[in-house]
Scaffold this motif. Structure first.
Motif, PDB file in Angstrom:
ATOM      1  N   ALA A   1       0.831  -1.011  -0.207  1.00  0.00           N
ATOM      2  CA  ALA A   1      -0.199   0.097  -0.170  1.00  0.00           C
ATOM      3  C   ALA A   1       0.969   1.233   0.130  1.00  0.00           C
ATOM      4  O   ALA A   1       0.692   2.219  -0.826  1.00  0.00           O
ATOM      5  CB  ALA A   1      -0.886  -0.026   1.188  1.00  0.00           C
ATOM      6  N   ASP A   2       1.892   1.361   0.743  1.00  0.00           N
ATOM      7  CA  ASP A   2       2.904   2.343   0.994  1.00  0.00           C
ATOM      8  C   ASP A   2       3.555   2.443  -0.369  1.00  0.00           C
ATOM      9  O   ASP A   2       3.961   3.563  -0.881  1.00  0.00           O
ATOM     10  CB  ASP A   2       3.803   2.294   1.846  1.00  0.00           C
ATOM     11  CG  ASP A   2       3.302   2.403   3.342  1.00  0.00           C
ATOM     12  OD1 ASP A   2       2.258   2.782   3.450  1.00  0.00           O
ATOM     13  OD2 ASP A   2       3.821   2.069   4.313  1.00  0.00           O
TER      14      ASP A   2
ATOM     15  N   ALA B   1       1.258   4.050  -3.272  1.00  0.00           N
ATOM     16  CA  ALA B   1       0.955   5.238  -3.025  1.00  0.00           C
ATOM     17  C   ALA B   1       2.300   6.031  -3.407  1.00  0.00           C
ATOM     18  O   ALA B   1       1.920   7.009  -4.099  1.00  0.00           O
ATOM     19  CB  ALA B   1       0.690   5.494  -1.561  1.00  0.00           C
TER      20      ALA B   1
ATOM     21  N   ARG C   1      -6.788   0.605   2.416  1.00  0.00           N
ATOM     22  CA  ARG C   1      -7.557   1.896   2.224  1.00  0.00           C
ATOM     23  C   ARG C   1      -7.607   2.565   3.623  1.00  0.00           C
ATOM     24  O   ARG C   1      -7.398   3.893   3.511  1.00  0.00           O
ATOM     25  CB  ARG C   1      -8.821   1.795   1.826  1.00  0.00           C
ATOM     26  CG  ARG C   1      -9.096   1.372   0.508  1.00  0.00           C
ATOM     27  CD  ARG C   1     -10.445   1.165   0.014  1.00  0.00           C
ATOM     28  NE  ARG C   1     -10.562   0.832  -1.212  1.00  0.00           N
ATOM     29  CZ  ARG C   1     -11.241  -0.390  -1.600  1.00  0.00           C
ATOM     30  NH1 ARG C   1     -11.453  -1.133  -0.592  1.00  0.00           N
ATOM     31  NH2 ARG C   1     -11.254  -0.834  -2.893  1.00  0.00           N
TER      32      ARG C   1
ATOM     33  N   ARG D   1      -4.858   2.456   5.364  1.00  0.00           N
ATOM     34  CA  ARG D   1      -3.477   2.773   5.265  1.00  0.00           C
ATOM     35  C   ARG D   1      -3.136   3.832   4.837  1.00  0.00           C
ATOM     36  O   ARG D   1      -2.429   4.979   4.864  1.00  0.00           O
ATOM     37  CB  ARG D   1      -2.509   1.664   5.242  1.00  0.00           C
ATOM     38  CG  ARG D   1      -1.032   1.918   5.581  1.00  0.00           C
ATOM     39  CD  ARG D   1      -0.072   0.778   5.328  1.00  0.00           C
ATOM     40  NE  ARG D   1       1.044   0.916   5.676  1.00  0.00           N
ATOM     41  CZ  ARG D   1       1.935   0.643   6.845  1.00  0.00           C
ATOM     42  NH1 ARG D   1       0.905   0.148   7.730  1.00  0.00           N
ATOM     43  NH2 ARG D   1       3.113   0.947   6.731  1.00  0.00           N
ATOM     44  N   ARG D   2      -3.751   3.829   3.378  1.00  0.00           N
ATOM     45  CA  ARG D   2      -3.680   5.096   2.526  1.00  0.00           C
ATOM     46  C   ARG D   2      -5.054   5.462   1.889  1.00  0.00           C
ATOM     47  O   ARG D   2      -5.522   4.471   0.973  1.00  0.00           O
ATOM     48  CB  ARG D   2      -2.798   4.321   1.275  1.00  0.00           C
ATOM     49  CG  ARG D   2      -1.419   4.152   1.704  1.00  0.00           C
ATOM     50  CD  ARG D   2      -0.599   5.418   1.936  1.00  0.00           C
ATOM     51  NE  ARG D   2       1.044   5.272   2.462  1.00  0.00           N
ATOM     52  CZ  ARG D   2       1.815   6.314   2.562  1.00  0.00           C
ATOM     53  NH1 ARG D   2       1.268   7.444   2.272  1.00  0.00           N
ATOM     54  NH2 ARG D   2       2.892   6.219   3.069  1.00  0.00           N
TER      55      ARG D   2
ATOM     56  N   ASP E   1      -6.456   7.374  -0.029  1.00  0.00           N
ATOM     57  CA  ASP E   1      -6.510   7.684  -1.656  1.00  0.00           C
ATOM     58  C   ASP E   1      -6.229   6.696  -2.665  1.00  0.00           C
ATOM     59  O   ASP E   1      -6.201   6.758  -3.950  1.00  0.00           O
ATOM     60  CB  ASP E   1      -6.015   8.995  -1.981  1.00  0.00           C
ATOM     61  CG  ASP E   1      -6.569  10.273  -1.137  1.00  0.00           C
ATOM     62  OD1 ASP E   1      -7.824   9.970  -0.737  1.00  0.00           O
ATOM     63  OD2 ASP E   1      -5.673  11.030  -1.047  1.00  0.00           O
ATOM     64  N   LEU E   2      -6.051   5.590  -2.041  1.00  0.00           N
ATOM     65  CA  LEU E   2      -5.291   4.391  -2.626  1.00  0.00           C
ATOM     66  C   LEU E   2      -6.477   3.598  -3.753  1.00  0.00           C
ATOM     67  O   LEU E   2      -7.622   3.357  -3.287  1.00  0.00           O
ATOM     68  CB  LEU E   2      -4.881   3.304  -1.853  1.00  0.00           C
ATOM     69  CG  LEU E   2      -3.614   2.291  -2.423  1.00  0.00           C
ATOM     70  CD1 LEU E   2      -2.676   3.088  -3.361  1.00  0.00           C
ATOM     71  CD2 LEU E   2      -3.229   1.480  -1.601  1.00  0.00           C
TER      72      LEU E   2
END
Length: 285
Positions: A23-24, A27, A74, A76-77, A79-80
């Motif tokens: 996820a990181d 992004a 989502r 964690r991020r 806008d992913l």
């Protein structure tokens, strides 16, 4: 077209750590995240997923697993762009096929317990060996989820520029972190003392050769990188394992000789089994 970052998700704690890492990464790269579950994977174990939706782990379906993983990504991020897919096939085949149309494939380790944590599951090993795209095996101490911008990137250097070196340079520049290029060397015990090149210290000759090979490997490195050149005496696998202890990401190359086909050498095998941070295997183009 933005190729997605694909993660193999089976509900295990290791695969959920891979989701966090991916996820990181998605992004950072500005690409979609695609979560894939192969329904014929063995039943996952561990309490991690049960905590996600408050039920017994053994009752979760593939859709449940991906739903929880997507919520986790989502959260964690926010806008992913996250998509999911359950595929009724063996995981190796699914992830290898996904790798043909992805920027990279991310997998977790499959071990359990103190000893098994050091080992790599068959799915992760097969994908790292055969995929056409970079494959990330998310390793590292329990409780730590290395992410973009952390520590430094370490890359194992060959004798010339490679796809792995280009990948490492690009990632270091994107993260704005230092890059350490490592070249191991050894002084063979059978070197004859009267060899015409051994006019001085034999160890100095081998160290100098490694330094020259390292410079050749860095020929195409961007001049603005915060770059450390490191040569070290010892087995290449151990040298890279030592370097992984201070790295947020370790990059190694994979060569596929025509007479062998897709193949992981001993060095890559050891690093994937025992690395102390996420390991990226980059196939030579």
């Amino acid at each position: 077209m933005r190729l997605p970052l694909v993660v193999g998700v089976d509900g295990s704690e290791h695969s959920l750590r891979a989701v966090d890492w991916a996820a990181d990464e998605a992004a950072l790269h500005g690409v979609p995240l695609r979560l894939v579950h192969a329904s014929r994977w063995e039943r996952y174990e561990g309490p991690a997923l049960a905590d996600e939706f408050g039920g017994p782990a053994g009752q979760a379906s593939g859709e449940d697993i991906l739903r929880a993983a997507a919520l986790r990504a989502r959260y964690r991020r926010a806008d992913l762009d996250v998509t999911t897919d359950v595929v009724p096939e063996e995981p190796e085949y699914v992830l290898l096929r996904e790798g043909r149309r992805s920027s990279a494939v991310v997998v977790g380790t499959r071990g359990r317990g103190a000893l098994a944590h050091a080992l790599l599951g068959s799915v992760s090993l097969t994908v790292a060996t055969r995929a056409r795209c970079p494959v990330v095996v998310v390793r590292g101490p329990e409780g730590r989820t290395p992410g973009p911008g952390r520590d430094r990137i370490v890359v194992g250097a060959a004798e010339a520029p490679t796809a792995a070196m280009r990948f490492a340079c690009e990632e270091a520049a994107r993260r704005r972190v230092p890059l350490t290029a490592v070249r191991a060397w050894r002084c063979p015990s059978h070197d004859p003392l009267d060899h015409p090149l051994l006019t001085g210290d034999p160890e100095h000759m081998h160290a100098a050769r490694a330094a020259a090979e390292l410079e050749a490997a860095l020929t195409d490195a961007p001049p603005h990188l915060d770059l450390e050149r490191r040569t070290a005496e010892g087995p290449p696998g151990q040298v890279l394992l030592d370097a992984s202890k201070e790295a947020g990401l370790l990059v190694i190359g994979r060569r596929d000789p025509k007479h062998l086909g897709p193949h992981l050498g001993r060095v890559a095998h050891r690093v994937l089994q025992h690395g102390d941070c996420p390991v990226v295997v980059v196939p030579d183009a």
